[in-house]
Design a protein around this motif. Structure first.
Motif, PDB file in Angstrom:
ATOM      1  N   ILE A 344     -67.027 -23.561  14.376  1.00  0.00           N
ATOM      2  CA  ILE A 344     -68.063 -22.609  13.984  1.00  0.00           C
ATOM      3  C   ILE A 344     -67.420 -21.364  13.370  1.00  0.00           C
ATOM      4  CG2 ILE A 344     -69.912 -21.113  14.834  1.00  0.00           C
ATOM      5  CD1 ILE A 344     -70.492 -23.196  16.961  1.00  0.00           C
ATOM      6  N   ASN A 345     -66.357 -20.879  14.004  1.00  0.00           N
ATOM      7  CA  ASN A 345     -65.655 -19.718  13.459  1.00  0.00           C
ATOM      8  C   ASN A 345     -65.081 -20.013  12.077  1.00  0.00           C
ATOM      9  OD1 ASN A 345     -66.155 -18.225  15.766  1.00  0.00           O
ATOM     10  ND2 ASN A 345     -64.290 -18.896  16.781  1.00  0.00           N
ATOM     11  N   PHE A 346     -64.650 -21.253  11.883  1.00  0.00           N
ATOM     12  CA  PHE A 346     -64.124 -21.671  10.584  1.00  0.00           C
ATOM     13  C   PHE A 346     -65.217 -21.552   9.515  1.00  0.00           C
ATOM     14  CE2 PHE A 346     -63.134 -25.339   7.665  1.00  0.00           C
ATOM     15  CZ  PHE A 346     -62.038 -24.769   7.058  1.00  0.00           C
ATOM     16  N   LEU A 347     -66.450 -21.993   9.849  1.00  0.00           N
ATOM     17  CA  LEU A 347     -67.566 -21.896   8.913  1.00  0.00           C
ATOM     18  C   LEU A 347     -67.835 -20.443   8.540  1.00  0.00           C
ATOM     19  CD1 LEU A 347     -70.229 -24.386  10.321  1.00  0.00           C
ATOM     20  CD2 LEU A 347     -68.717 -24.730   8.378  1.00  0.00           C
ATOM     21  N   ILE A 348     -67.833 -19.573   9.553  1.00  0.00           N
ATOM     22  CA  ILE A 348     -68.130 -18.171   9.304  1.00  0.00           C
ATOM     23  C   ILE A 348     -67.037 -17.524   8.449  1.00  0.00           C
ATOM     24  CG2 ILE A 348     -68.420 -15.914  10.410  1.00  0.00           C
ATOM     25  CD1 ILE A 348     -69.763 -17.378  12.742  1.00  0.00           C
ATOM     26  N   LEU A 349     -65.788 -17.886   8.710  1.00  0.00           N
ATOM     27  CA  LEU A 349     -64.693 -17.326   7.921  1.00  0.00           C
ATOM     28  C   LEU A 349     -64.761 -17.788   6.470  1.00  0.00           C
ATOM     29  CD1 LEU A 349     -61.675 -17.474  10.386  1.00  0.00           C
ATOM     30  CD2 LEU A 349     -62.821 -15.440   9.516  1.00  0.00           C
ATOM     31  N   LEU A 350     -65.155 -19.056   6.274  1.00  0.00           N
ATOM     32  CA  LEU A 350     -65.323 -19.544   4.901  1.00  0.00           C
ATOM     33  C   LEU A 350     -66.362 -18.693   4.169  1.00  0.00           C
ATOM     34  CD1 LEU A 350     -65.420 -23.439   5.185  1.00  0.00           C
ATOM     35  CD2 LEU A 350     -63.545 -22.015   4.373  1.00  0.00           C
ATOM     36  N   GLY A 351     -67.445 -18.379   4.878  1.00  0.00           N
ATOM     37  CA  GLY A 351     -68.499 -17.594   4.271  1.00  0.00           C
ATOM     38  C   GLY A 351     -68.142 -16.140   4.080  1.00  0.00           C
ATOM     39  N   THR A 352     -66.984 -15.739   4.584  1.00  0.00           N
ATOM     40  CA  THR A 352     -66.557 -14.349   4.479  1.00  0.00           C
ATOM     41  C   THR A 352     -65.467 -14.146   3.439  1.00  0.00           C
ATOM     42  OG1 THR A 352     -67.092 -13.972   6.816  1.00  0.00           O
ATOM     43  CG2 THR A 352     -65.597 -12.406   5.768  1.00  0.00           C
ATOM     44  N   ALA A 394     -62.836  -6.215  -0.596  1.00  0.00           N
ATOM     45  CA  ALA A 394     -64.144  -6.865  -0.444  1.00  0.00           C
ATOM     46  C   ALA A 394     -64.149  -7.836   0.727  1.00  0.00           C
ATOM     47  CB  ALA A 394     -64.520  -7.590  -1.737  1.00  0.00           C
ATOM     48  N   ALA A 395     -63.069  -8.604   0.873  1.00  0.00           N
ATOM     49  CA  ALA A 395     -62.983  -9.551   1.984  1.00  0.00           C
ATOM     50  C   ALA A 395     -62.969  -8.819   3.320  1.00  0.00           C
ATOM     51  CB  ALA A 395     -61.741 -10.420   1.832  1.00  0.00           C
ATOM     52  N   ALA A 396     -62.233  -7.703   3.393  1.00  0.00           N
ATOM     53  CA  ALA A 396     -62.171  -6.926   4.632  1.00  0.00           C
ATOM     54  C   ALA A 396     -63.543  -6.341   4.973  1.00  0.00           C
ATOM     55  CB  ALA A 396     -61.133  -5.811   4.500  1.00  0.00           C
ATOM     56  N   ILE A 397     -64.215  -5.791   3.966  1.00  0.00           N
ATOM     57  CA  ILE A 397     -65.548  -5.228   4.207  1.00  0.00           C
ATOM     58  C   ILE A 397     -66.525  -6.316   4.636  1.00  0.00           C
ATOM     59  CG2 ILE A 397     -67.537  -4.157   3.073  1.00  0.00           C
ATOM     60  CD1 ILE A 397     -65.564  -2.516   1.408  1.00  0.00           C
ATOM     61  N   ALA A 398     -66.459  -7.480   3.973  1.00  0.00           N
ATOM     62  CA  ALA A 398     -67.343  -8.589   4.345  1.00  0.00           C
ATOM     63  C   ALA A 398     -67.099  -9.008   5.788  1.00  0.00           C
ATOM     64  CB  ALA A 398     -67.114  -9.769   3.402  1.00  0.00           C
ATOM     65  N   TYR A 399     -65.830  -9.065   6.178  1.00  0.00           N
ATOM     66  CA  TYR A 399     -65.492  -9.488   7.541  1.00  0.00           C
ATOM     67  C   TYR A 399     -66.021  -8.507   8.585  1.00  0.00           C
ATOM     68  CZ  TYR A 399     -62.668 -10.589  11.645  1.00  0.00           C
ATOM     69  OH  TYR A 399     -62.270 -10.903  12.924  1.00  0.00           O
ATOM     70  N   PHE A 400     -65.766  -7.224   8.386  1.00  0.00           N
ATOM     71  CA  PHE A 400     -66.153  -6.238   9.392  1.00  0.00           C
ATOM     72  C   PHE A 400     -67.659  -5.979   9.401  1.00  0.00           C
ATOM     73  CE2 PHE A 400     -61.583  -5.168   8.988  1.00  0.00           C
ATOM     74  CZ  PHE A 400     -61.242  -5.338  10.323  1.00  0.00           C
ATOM     75  N   THR A 401     -68.293  -6.020   8.234  1.00  0.00           N
ATOM     76  CA  THR A 401     -69.754  -5.871   8.235  1.00  0.00           C
ATOM     77  C   THR A 401     -70.423  -7.098   8.850  1.00  0.00           C
ATOM     78  OG1 THR A 401     -69.874  -6.727   5.950  1.00  0.00           O
ATOM     79  CG2 THR A 401     -69.815  -4.327   6.245  1.00  0.00           C
ATOM     80  N   GLY A 402     -69.798  -8.262   8.645  1.00  0.00           N
ATOM     81  CA  GLY A 402     -70.321  -9.466   9.276  1.00  0.00           C
ATOM     82  C   GLY A 402     -70.255  -9.388  10.794  1.00  0.00           C
ATOM     83  N   LYS A 403     -69.125  -8.912  11.312  1.00  0.00           N
ATOM     84  CA  LYS A 403     -68.970  -8.774  12.761  1.00  0.00           C
ATOM     85  C   LYS A 403     -69.938  -7.734  13.309  1.00  0.00           C
ATOM     86  CE  LYS A 403     -65.233  -9.092  15.008  1.00  0.00           C
ATOM     87  NZ  LYS A 403     -63.908  -8.884  15.623  1.00  0.00           N
ATOM     88  N   ALA A 404     -70.213  -6.699  12.533  1.00  0.00           N
ATOM     89  CA  ALA A 404     -71.110  -5.635  12.986  1.00  0.00           C
ATOM     90  C   ALA A 404     -72.579  -5.980  12.769  1.00  0.00           C
ATOM     91  CB  ALA A 404     -70.766  -4.333  12.259  1.00  0.00           C
ATOM     92  N   GLY A 405     -72.835  -7.113  12.102  1.00  0.00           N
ATOM     93  CA  GLY A 405     -74.213  -7.507  11.839  1.00  0.00           C
ATOM     94  C   GLY A 405     -74.883  -6.685  10.758  1.00  0.00           C
ATOM     95  N   ASN A 412     -72.197  -9.416   0.867  1.00  0.00           N
ATOM     96  CA  ASN A 412     -71.420  -8.175   0.879  1.00  0.00           C
ATOM     97  C   ASN A 412     -70.113  -8.354   0.109  1.00  0.00           C
ATOM     98  OD1 ASN A 412     -73.409  -7.209   2.560  1.00  0.00           O
ATOM     99  ND2 ASN A 412     -72.196  -7.305   4.429  1.00  0.00           N
ATOM    100  N   GLY A 413     -69.419  -9.467   0.367  1.00  0.00           N
ATOM    101  CA  GLY A 413     -68.139  -9.722  -0.286  1.00  0.00           C
ATOM    102  C   GLY A 413     -68.258  -9.879  -1.786  1.00  0.00           C
ATOM    103  N   ILE A 414     -69.271 -10.619  -2.231  1.00  0.00           N
ATOM    104  CA  ILE A 414     -69.464 -10.837  -3.668  1.00  0.00           C
ATOM    105  C   ILE A 414     -69.765  -9.518  -4.376  1.00  0.00           C
ATOM    106  CG2 ILE A 414     -70.933 -11.929  -5.403  1.00  0.00           C
ATOM    107  CD1 ILE A 414     -71.430 -14.186  -3.329  1.00  0.00           C
ATOM    108  N   ILE A 415     -70.699  -8.757  -3.828  1.00  0.00           N
ATOM    109  CA  ILE A 415     -71.124  -7.511  -4.479  1.00  0.00           C
ATOM    110  C   ILE A 415     -69.991  -6.494  -4.511  1.00  0.00           C
ATOM    111  CG2 ILE A 415     -72.668  -5.527  -4.301  1.00  0.00           C
ATOM    112  CD1 ILE A 415     -74.799  -7.441  -3.194  1.00  0.00           C
ATOM    113  N   ILE A 416     -69.314  -6.308  -3.375  1.00  0.00           N
ATOM    114  CA  ILE A 416     -68.230  -5.323  -3.319  1.00  0.00           C
ATOM    115  C   ILE A 416     -67.117  -5.686  -4.303  1.00  0.00           C
ATOM    116  CG2 ILE A 416     -66.414  -4.332  -1.868  1.00  0.00           C
ATOM    117  CD1 ILE A 416     -69.172  -3.254  -1.268  1.00  0.00           C
TER     118      ILE A 416
END
Length: 438
Positions: A344-352, A394-405, A412-416
């Protein structure tokens, strides 16, 4: 000079044509019709592994409008993203890894090769493990035989990928209609079993999953594939063909599979449609479904790996990397990737971490280069630091915003990435080209 124009002649190296043009643009005379593209991409997205994403999301939401709305939004994001890249691929004849040379640099693009190639070979290994597990459960095959089952299917499913586009095209034309019919058959029985729409609405959510995490899972299941759909859309005979066929595959077909997994989870508490079909008395049909949709996706998956790693090592021998990728997948499957609790974590990381690649590539093409890449023969800098920095941030922002909901991590990653890249090209001096692709 545009890439397409520079390649639009039948003087393209014949060895490139035989290997499906891993290091050059696809010339116009080798382009394919909408029908060919649609079947190819539909076959790619009709994947058993995507059922599990639906199973993760389905039980956590009321069927309508919550779950249905999430599936529509998530797959529209995925489909729109893949279709935008497909448009560029058709205009230029290039795969994503070749586009990345301009936005990440000749050497820097090798990170993209690794990221996209490794995720695809990981999915390939997981698919081989899935087949062995289902044969254990449904056919009573002893687990002691799993090594042999995995060995056989790992190399069997790469046959069409080894031959190339023409073999995968014709296989998809046979498999796709059969897969859709079998899935509709099972879903009809499921709907009758639960009592139709009223029965589905009566099912109370039993899981806990935030909207952002749910959308990240829906998008993340195939975001790697969407980023690499250019491996096939570059063969499109027009941007319209590329855009519509890719949107149909990643919005409609992928959405259909995620819906199938979610629907099965709601009715039977099991997202695996093959297992569900066995419970419905359709065991043989379930095995046919498993075989057809695994083959139609596995060959595309290992094909994508071969394109990425051909570019990484700057070799035309794509078929060699089909076999190398299958061997790496075999080792991963024997190592137990299917049983990993971290899937599951692998899926989420792919999406990030993958979507920012597409964000950088699209911004480079449309915003920085105004819709026209230079020739592949034109020397490029080893590292395009603007692209690399935009991706990392962008990847870092996507990761941390994802964790923060906060928001939807893939979006987020695409736009940034798309916003940062043109800004950074003005801030960071662009070095002159030093390395041309050979």
């Amino acid at each position: 000079m545009s890439v397409t124009n520079s390649q639009d002649s039948q003087t393209v190296d014949q060895s490139q044509a035989e290997e499906d043009y891993p290091l050059t643009a696809v010339p116009l005379y080798a382009r394919k019709s909408f029908l060919s593209m649609a079947f190819m991409l539909l076959g790619f997205t009709l994947y058993s592994g995507t059922f599990f994403a639906g199973g993760l999301v389905g039980p956590a939401f009321r069927f309508f409008p919550d779950l249905v709305g999430l599936l529509v939004v998530g797959n529209l994001i995925l489909g729109g993203y893949a279709a935008a890249l497909a448009y560029i691929a058709s205009k230029t004849g290039l795969s994503t890894v070749l586009m990345a040379r301009f936005s990440f640099g000749s050497v820097g693009s090798r990170w993209v090769d690794f990221l996209l190639g490794f995720t695809q070979v990981g999915w390939y290994a997981w698919g081989s493990g899935l087949i062995a597990d289902l044969l254990n459960q449904l056919a009573g095959v002893p687990e002691s035989w799993n090594w042999l089952i995995i060995l056989f299917f790992t190399y069997f499913f790469c046959i069409t990928a080894y031959i190339g586009y023409r073999a995968m095209d014709w296989y998809s034309r046979i498999a796709v209609p059969a897969i859709i019919i079998l899935m509709l058959w099972s879903l009809t029985i499921s709907a009758n079993q639960i009592g139709g729409f009223e029965g589905l609405q009566a099912v109370q959510p039993s899981g806990e999953l935030g909207i952002g995490a749910a959308l990240t899972i829906i998008v993340g299941t195939f975001i790697s594939g969407g980023t690499q759909a250019t491996n096939w859309s570059r063969f499109s005979d027009s941007p319209r063909t590329a855009t519509l066929s890719t949107l149909a595959a990643f919005f409609i077909a992928n959405g259909f599979v995620v819906f199938g997994g979610a629907f099965s989870a709601l009715v039977y508490q099991n997202s695996d449609m093959v297992m569900v079909m066995a419970r419905q008395g359709l065991l043989v049909a379930g095995f046919i479904l498993l075989f057809l949709n695994m083959w139609s996706t596995q060959d595309n998956t290992i094909y994508a790996f071969s394109i990425a790693f051909s570019h990484m090592f700057r070799t035309k021998k794509r078929t060699f990397f089909v076999l190398i990728g299958a061997t790496i997948a075999l080792a991963l499957a024997w190592g137990g990737i299917y049983e990993s609790s971290q899937f599951i974590n692998f899926l989420i990381l792919l999406g990030t971490f993958i979507p920012p690649v597409g964000g950088v590539v699209m911004a480079d093409y449309w915003l920085y280069r105004r819709g026209q890449f230079p020739s592949l023969d034109e020397p490029q800098p080893a590292f395009n630091w603007a692209g690399i920095a935009a991706y990392v941030i962008a990847a870092a922002i996507a990761y941390f915003t994802g964790k923060a909901g906060i928001g939807i991590a893939p979006v987020n990653g695409i736009i940034i990435a798309a916003v940062l890249y043109p800004i950074l090209t003005k801030v960071i001096p662009q070095p002159t080209g030093t390395t041309a692709l050979k």
